[in-house]
Design a protein around this motif. Structure first.
Motif, PDB file in Angstrom:
ATOM      1  N   ASP A  17     -41.771  -7.790   4.755  1.00  0.00           N
ATOM      2  CA  ASP A  17     -40.459  -7.526   4.180  1.00  0.00           C
ATOM      3  C   ASP A  17     -40.188  -6.016   4.201  1.00  0.00           C
ATOM      4  OD1 ASP A  17     -38.109  -7.441   2.697  1.00  0.00           O
ATOM      5  OD2 ASP A  17     -39.073  -7.955   0.794  1.00  0.00           O
ATOM      6  N   ALA A  18     -39.203  -5.597   4.981  1.00  0.00           N
ATOM      7  CA  ALA A  18     -38.888  -4.166   5.131  1.00  0.00           C
ATOM      8  C   ALA A  18     -38.531  -3.517   3.796  1.00  0.00           C
ATOM      9  CB  ALA A  18     -37.751  -3.980   6.127  1.00  0.00           C
ATOM     10  N   VAL A  19     -37.833  -4.232   2.935  1.00  0.00           N
ATOM     11  CA  VAL A  19     -37.459  -3.680   1.625  1.00  0.00           C
ATOM     12  C   VAL A  19     -38.708  -3.385   0.798  1.00  0.00           C
ATOM     13  CG1 VAL A  19     -36.243  -4.159  -0.540  1.00  0.00           C
ATOM     14  CG2 VAL A  19     -35.184  -4.752   1.642  1.00  0.00           C
ATOM     15  N   ALA A  20     -39.682  -4.282   0.836  1.00  0.00           N
ATOM     16  CA  ALA A  20     -40.937  -4.070   0.099  1.00  0.00           C
ATOM     17  C   ALA A  20     -41.702  -2.885   0.671  1.00  0.00           C
ATOM     18  CB  ALA A  20     -41.796  -5.332   0.138  1.00  0.00           C
ATOM     19  N   LEU A  64     -35.771   8.183   1.356  1.00  0.00           N
ATOM     20  CA  LEU A  64     -35.891   6.723   1.296  1.00  0.00           C
ATOM     21  C   LEU A  64     -34.983   6.172   0.207  1.00  0.00           C
ATOM     22  CD1 LEU A  64     -39.767   6.346   1.594  1.00  0.00           C
ATOM     23  CD2 LEU A  64     -38.048   5.779   3.334  1.00  0.00           C
ATOM     24  N   PRO A  65     -34.567   4.913   0.352  1.00  0.00           N
ATOM     25  CA  PRO A  65     -33.753   4.316  -0.710  1.00  0.00           C
ATOM     26  C   PRO A  65     -34.579   4.136  -1.982  1.00  0.00           C
ATOM     27  CG  PRO A  65     -34.314   2.675   0.952  1.00  0.00           C
ATOM     28  CD  PRO A  65     -34.815   3.987   1.461  1.00  0.00           C
ATOM     29  N   LEU A  66     -33.926   4.335  -3.097  1.00  0.00           N
ATOM     30  CA  LEU A  66     -34.568   4.118  -4.391  1.00  0.00           C
ATOM     31  C   LEU A  66     -34.933   2.644  -4.509  1.00  0.00           C
ATOM     32  CD1 LEU A  66     -35.206   5.562  -7.104  1.00  0.00           C
ATOM     33  CD2 LEU A  66     -32.973   4.798  -7.886  1.00  0.00           C
ATOM     34  N   PRO A  67     -36.170   2.338  -4.904  1.00  0.00           N
ATOM     35  CA  PRO A  67     -36.541   0.920  -5.050  1.00  0.00           C
ATOM     36  C   PRO A  67     -35.611   0.203  -6.017  1.00  0.00           C
ATOM     37  CG  PRO A  67     -38.480   2.314  -5.210  1.00  0.00           C
ATOM     38  CD  PRO A  67     -37.281   3.226  -5.221  1.00  0.00           C
ATOM     39  N   GLU A  68     -35.313  -1.044  -5.696  1.00  0.00           N
ATOM     40  CA  GLU A  68     -34.389  -1.825  -6.512  1.00  0.00           C
ATOM     41  C   GLU A  68     -34.969  -2.219  -7.856  1.00  0.00           C
ATOM     42  OE1 GLU A  68     -33.147  -5.095  -4.083  1.00  0.00           O
ATOM     43  OE2 GLU A  68     -32.302  -3.763  -2.572  1.00  0.00           O
ATOM     44  N   SER A  69     -36.271  -2.342  -7.945  1.00  0.00           N
ATOM     45  CA  SER A  69     -36.898  -2.726  -9.203  1.00  0.00           C
ATOM     46  C   SER A  69     -38.268  -2.077  -9.301  1.00  0.00           C
ATOM     47  CB  SER A  69     -37.030  -4.248  -9.291  1.00  0.00           C
ATOM     48  OG  SER A  69     -37.877  -4.705  -8.266  1.00  0.00           O
ATOM     49  N   GLY A  70     -38.864  -2.254 -10.445  1.00  0.00           N
ATOM     50  CA  GLY A  70     -40.206  -1.715 -10.646  1.00  0.00           C
ATOM     51  C   GLY A  70     -40.198  -0.472 -11.508  1.00  0.00           C
ATOM     52  N   GLY A  96     -47.106   6.330   7.039  1.00  0.00           N
ATOM     53  CA  GLY A  96     -46.651   6.667   8.384  1.00  0.00           C
ATOM     54  C   GLY A  96     -46.760   5.489   9.338  1.00  0.00           C
ATOM     55  N   ASP A  97     -47.869   4.771   9.276  1.00  0.00           N
ATOM     56  CA  ASP A  97     -48.065   3.602  10.141  1.00  0.00           C
ATOM     57  C   ASP A  97     -47.043   2.508   9.821  1.00  0.00           C
ATOM     58  OD1 ASP A  97     -50.238   4.923  11.247  1.00  0.00           O
ATOM     59  OD2 ASP A  97     -51.723   3.786  10.090  1.00  0.00           O
ATOM     60  N   ALA A  98     -46.800   2.273   8.547  1.00  0.00           N
ATOM     61  CA  ALA A  98     -45.845   1.240   8.137  1.00  0.00           C
ATOM     62  C   ALA A  98     -44.426   1.600   8.577  1.00  0.00           C
ATOM     63  CB  ALA A  98     -45.903   1.037   6.624  1.00  0.00           C
ATOM     64  N   LEU A  99     -44.067   2.873   8.453  1.00  0.00           N
ATOM     65  CA  LEU A  99     -42.732   3.293   8.873  1.00  0.00           C
ATOM     66  C   LEU A  99     -42.590   3.236  10.390  1.00  0.00           C
ATOM     67  CD1 LEU A  99     -42.085   6.226   6.379  1.00  0.00           C
ATOM     68  CD2 LEU A  99     -41.271   3.857   6.251  1.00  0.00           C
ATOM     69  N   ALA A 100     -43.658   3.505  11.118  1.00  0.00           N
ATOM     70  CA  ALA A 100     -43.627   3.373  12.583  1.00  0.00           C
ATOM     71  C   ALA A 100     -43.359   1.919  12.967  1.00  0.00           C
ATOM     72  CB  ALA A 100     -44.938   3.860  13.184  1.00  0.00           C
ATOM     73  N   ARG A 101     -43.990   1.009  12.252  1.00  0.00           N
ATOM     74  CA  ARG A 101     -43.790  -0.422  12.514  1.00  0.00           C
ATOM     75  C   ARG A 101     -42.334  -0.812  12.253  1.00  0.00           C
ATOM     76  NH1 ARG A 101     -44.335  -4.375   8.687  1.00  0.00           N
ATOM     77  NH2 ARG A 101     -45.582  -3.001   7.376  1.00  0.00           N
ATOM     78  N   LEU A 102     -41.768  -0.315  11.151  1.00  0.00           N
ATOM     79  CA  LEU A 102     -40.370  -0.624  10.840  1.00  0.00           C
ATOM     80  C   LEU A 102     -39.417  -0.003  11.854  1.00  0.00           C
ATOM     81  CD1 LEU A 102     -40.099  -0.245   6.952  1.00  0.00           C
ATOM     82  CD2 LEU A 102     -40.327  -2.340   8.297  1.00  0.00           C
ATOM     83  N   SER A 103     -39.715   1.223  12.276  1.00  0.00           N
ATOM     84  CA  SER A 103     -38.798   1.903  13.192  1.00  0.00           C
ATOM     85  C   SER A 103     -38.777   1.228  14.561  1.00  0.00           C
ATOM     86  CB  SER A 103     -39.133   3.388  13.314  1.00  0.00           C
ATOM     87  OG  SER A 103     -40.364   3.587  13.947  1.00  0.00           O
ATOM     88  N   ALA A 104     -39.871   0.577  14.935  1.00  0.00           N
ATOM     89  CA  ALA A 104     -39.918  -0.120  16.224  1.00  0.00           C
ATOM     90  C   ALA A 104     -38.920  -1.279  16.274  1.00  0.00           C
ATOM     91  CB  ALA A 104     -41.331  -0.628  16.495  1.00  0.00           C
ATOM     92  N   ALA A 105     -38.581  -1.826  15.118  1.00  0.00           N
ATOM     93  CA  ALA A 105     -37.668  -2.967  15.057  1.00  0.00           C
ATOM     94  C   ALA A 105     -36.273  -2.570  14.571  1.00  0.00           C
ATOM     95  CB  ALA A 105     -38.239  -4.034  14.132  1.00  0.00           C
ATOM     96  N   ALA A 106     -36.020  -1.276  14.408  1.00  0.00           N
ATOM     97  CA  ALA A 106     -34.761  -0.812  13.830  1.00  0.00           C
ATOM     98  C   ALA A 106     -33.803  -0.321  14.916  1.00  0.00           C
ATOM     99  CB  ALA A 106     -35.036   0.317  12.841  1.00  0.00           C
ATOM    100  N   ASP A 107     -32.526  -0.188  14.528  1.00  0.00           N
ATOM    101  CA  ASP A 107     -31.556   0.402  15.445  1.00  0.00           C
ATOM    102  C   ASP A 107     -31.860   1.900  15.606  1.00  0.00           C
ATOM    103  OD1 ASP A 107     -29.965   2.063  13.463  1.00  0.00           O
ATOM    104  OD2 ASP A 107     -29.594   0.076  12.613  1.00  0.00           O
TER     105      ASP A 107
END
Length: 134
Positions: A17-20, A64-70, A96-107
Motif C-alpha cells: 500500500d503506497a499510502v502506508a 512527503l504528505p502528512l500521514p492521515e492517522s497515527g 530510499g529503497d521503498a521510495l525507489a519501488r514506489l517511483s518505479a510505478a509512478a507517473d
C-alpha cells in the motif's frame, strides 16, 4: 534498546500500500530528525554531520504528505558508539529503497518527487554514519 518500533517501521516500508509506505517514510524522517537533534551535542558526536542529517531528514519529511492517522513515533535511544546508530542508518536506507519501488510505478512528476526524497534519505543515512567516530 527497544527495536519493536524500528521493526514495525521496516515492515510498513515493505507494504504493498503506497499510502502506508509514505506514512512510514514520513515517520522515519520525523523520528530520525528528533534523534539527530538529541545526539548533535553528545560528547562523541560530530555536530556538523548530525546537523546535516537533521536538515536532510526534516526536508525529506516536509516533502512527503502528512500521514492521515497515527501518532508521532518516538525513537528508542541509540546504543553507544557508531554501532548504536546502525539501525537508524539502515532504516533511512530502507526508506530510499521503498521510495525507489514506489517511483518505479509512478507517473513522471511523482517519480521525480520521490527520487528527490529518496536522495534526501540517502544523504541523511550517509551523514548519520559519520556522526559518531568509527
Amino acid at each position: 534498546m527497544s527495536t519493536s518500533v524500528l521493526m514495525e517501521l521496516n515492515a510498513q516500508l515493505d507494504s504493498p500500500d503506497a499510502v502506508a509506505v509514505l506514512a512510514a517514510a514520513w515517520d522515519v524522517f520525523d523520528m530520525a530528525t528528533d534523534l539527530c537533534d538529541r545526539i548533535t551535542f553528545d560528547e562523541d558526536s560530530d555536530e556538523l554531520q548530525a546537523m546535516v542529517a537533521t536538515q536532510q531528514c526534516s526536508e525529506g519529511r516536509d516533502r512527503l504528505p502528512l500521514p492521515e492517522s497515527g501518532r508521532p513515533v518516538a525513537a528508542p535511544p541509540p546504543g553507544p558508539g557508531a554501532a548504536g546508530l546502525v539501525p537508524y542508518v539502515r532504516l533511512l536506507e530502507h526508506v530510499g529503497d521503498a521510495l525507489a519501488r514506489l517511483s518505479a510505478a509512478a507517473d513522471d512528476e511523482t517519480a521525480s518527487s520521490l527520487t528527490q526524497v529518496r536522495e534526501l534519505a540517502s544523504g541523511a543515512a550517509a551523514a548519520l554514519t559519520r556522526v559518531r567516530g568509527q
